[in-house]
Scaffold this active site. Structure first.
Site, PDB file in Angstrom:
ATOM      1  N   ASP A 175       0.891  -1.095  -0.103  1.00 21.81           N
ATOM      2  CA  ASP A 175       0.033  -0.070  -0.019  1.00 21.81           C
ATOM      3  C   ASP A 175       0.890   1.178  -0.020  1.00 21.81           C
ATOM      4  OD1 ASP A 175      -2.311   1.470  -0.205  1.00 21.81           O
ATOM      5  OD2 ASP A 175      -2.725   0.994   2.102  1.00 21.81           O
ATOM      6  N   ASP A 179       1.746   7.356   5.199  1.00 21.20           N
ATOM      7  CA  ASP A 179       0.032   7.678   5.109  1.00 21.20           C
ATOM      8  C   ASP A 179      -0.297   8.420   6.360  1.00 21.20           C
ATOM      9  OD1 ASP A 179       0.193   6.603   2.703  1.00 21.20           O
ATOM     10  OD2 ASP A 179      -1.624   5.070   3.454  1.00 21.20           O
ATOM     11  N   ARG A 228       0.612   9.323  -5.737  1.00 28.63           N
ATOM     12  CA  ARG A 228       0.482   9.815  -4.600  1.00 28.63           C
ATOM     13  C   ARG A 228       1.823  10.098  -3.791  1.00 28.63           C
ATOM     14  NH1 ARG A 228      -3.630   5.492  -1.542  1.00 28.63           N
ATOM     15  NH2 ARG A 228      -5.321   5.769  -3.042  1.00 28.63           N
TER      16      ARG A 228
END
Length: 352
Positions: A175, A179, A228
Site C-alpha cells: 500500500d 500515510d 501519491r
C-alpha cells in the site's frame, strides 16, 4: 556534532543521533516535536525489545529514546503488555503514547516487512531507519501495508533521514509508504527516500477525511513511484527542495480543497507531477522556483486537471515557520548526498 563537508552538505556524526539536529517544518509548530529528549536512552535489537522499552516506562508520557540496531521482523516482534503501552505482534505499535524517539544507530536499523503504526499519539521522532516491503496482502502482512502509517488524533511527528521502500504496487500486496489519516496534524518528512512503490503516501483516506494537514516534505527523494507523491485531501502541505524521479502516473495530487505550497522542487523523467487527478473535487497549489525536466502532461478532463505544462499558482499559502530554500538546480545533488538512512544525518548547508 557537525563537520563541514564538500558539495553543499553538513555532516553530522550520529552514534547517539537522537540529539543531532532538531525538528523542522510543521513539526516545529503546535508546541514543537522533541520526541524522547531528556528521557532514558535504551538500546533495542528486536521489535519485542522496542515494545518492552515502551512498556517499562513509568507512564505512557515518560520521555524515552530507543536506539535501534539490527533487523526488526515478524519473528522478533511480539506483543508486550504494560500500563504505559498498547502494543501488538507483527507491527511496531506506537499507540496511545507520547514523547518517544526511535533512532537507528551502529550498523543500522532495518524494519523488514514490518511497519510502524502511530495511533492516538503525539511528539514522536523516527530517524535513520529503513522500512521495507510491508504488505497488506500475501504473507506476512503488517500495518495495512504501510511502511509508516499515522491515524486517529496524531500530533507532532518528525520522520527524518529514513528510507521507505516497497517492491511493487497494490497488485503485489503493498500500500502506501507514508500515510496520514483521521485527524493527523503537524508532521514533517525530511531527508528521506521513498521508492519502488505504487503509492508514495496520502494525507486523508477519503474525500471526506479532511481533518489532516500541516505537513512539510523537504529534501526527500521520490523515485519510481506510480502515484501519491503525495495525495492530499484537504489541509495544507508545504513541499520544498524535493527530488522526484520517475513518477510514473502522477505526483503531487491536490484534491478536495487541499492547498499545497510547492517551492524549488526538481521533477525529472516523470508524468503529471502536479494537479488534481482521478476526481472532480478540486485542490489547489502555489508554485515557485520548480524545475520540470522531461516531464509530460496529460490533457485535462472531467476527473483530470494537470497543473502543466506551464504550472501557475491558483491559491496562496502562508507558512508560519522559518525555512531556507536551496537553489533548484542543486536539489538533485544535495538530495543524493543527504537523503535516506545511513547517510550520517547529513543536511544541506544551502550551497552546492
Amino acid at each position: 556534532m557537525a563537520l563541514a563537508a564538500a558539495s553543499g552538505v553538513v555532516l553530522s556524526v550520529p552514534e547517539a543521533s537522537a540529539a543531532a539536529g532538531g525538528a523542522t517544518g510543521y513539526a516545529t509548530q503546535n508546541g514543537g516535536t522533541t520526541g524522547g529528549a531528556g528521557g532514558q536512552t535504551v538500546r533495542a535489537t528486536t521489535g519485542t525489545e522496542i515494545h518492552a522499552a515502551l512498556c517499562n516506562r513509568a507512564s505512557s508520557t515518560t520521555p524515552i529514546i530507543i536506539e535501534v540496531e539490527g533487523t526488526i521482523n515478524h519473528g522478533n516482534t511480539a506483543k508486550v503488555s504494560g500500563d504505559s503501552c498498547n502494543t501488538a505482534a507483527g507491527v511496531i505499535e506506537l499507540k496511545q503514547i507520547s514523547n518517544v524517539t526511535l533512532v537507528g544507530v551502529g550498523s543500522g536499523a532495518v524494519f523488514d516487512q514490518l511497519g510502524i503504526h502511530i495511533r492516538e499519539a503525539r511528539n514522536i521522532i523516527i530517524r535513520n531507519v529503513t522500512v521495507k516491503n510491508v504488505k497488506k496482502s500475501g504473507s506476512p502482512t503488517s500495518n495495512g501495508g504501510d511502511a509508516i502509517g499515522m491515524e486517529r488524533n496524531v500530533r507532532n511527528v518528525w520522520v527524518d533521514h529514513s528510507t521507505l521502500e516497497a517492491s511493487g504496487g497494490e497488485s503485489e500486496g503493498y500500500d502506501g509508504l507514508f500515510d496520514m489519516k483521521d485527524n493527523t496534524q503537524y508532521v514533517t518528512l525530511s531527508y528521506s527516500i521513498l521508492r519502488n512503490s505504487g503509492r508514495g503516501g496520502l494525507i486523508g483516506s477519503s474525500e471526506s477525511d479532511v481533518s489532516n494537514g500541516y505537513v512539510t516534505f523537504h529534501h526527500n527523494l521520490y523515485e519510481n513511484i506510480d502515484s501519491r507523491a503525495p495525495l492530499l485531501r484537504g489541509g495544507i502541505a508545504h513541499l520544498y527542495n524535493n527530488h522526484y524521479v520517475h513518477l510514473n502516473e502522477s505526483g503531487i495530487n491536490s484534491r478536495a480543497g487541499a492547498r499545497a505550497k510547492v517551492d524549488n522542487n526538481y521533477f525529472e523523467d516523470s508524468k503529471d507531477v502536479l494537479g488534481t487527478f482521478y476526481t472532480d473535487a478540486a485542490g489547489y497549489w502555489q508554485v515557485s522556483g520548480n524545475t520540470f525536466d522531461n516531464v509530460t502532461w496529460s490533457s485535462p478532463g472531467e476527473d483530470n486537471n494537470p497543473a502543466g505544462p506551464n504550472p501557475q499558482s491558483n491559491t496562496s499559502v502562508t507558512i508560519p515557520y522559518a525555512y531556507g530554500l536551496d537553489a533548484t538546480a542543486c536539489v538533485p545533488d544535495i538530495v543524493e548526498r543527504t537523503a535516506g538512512a545511513g547517510k550520517g544525518l547529513q543536511e544541506s548547508n544551502g550551497s552546492c
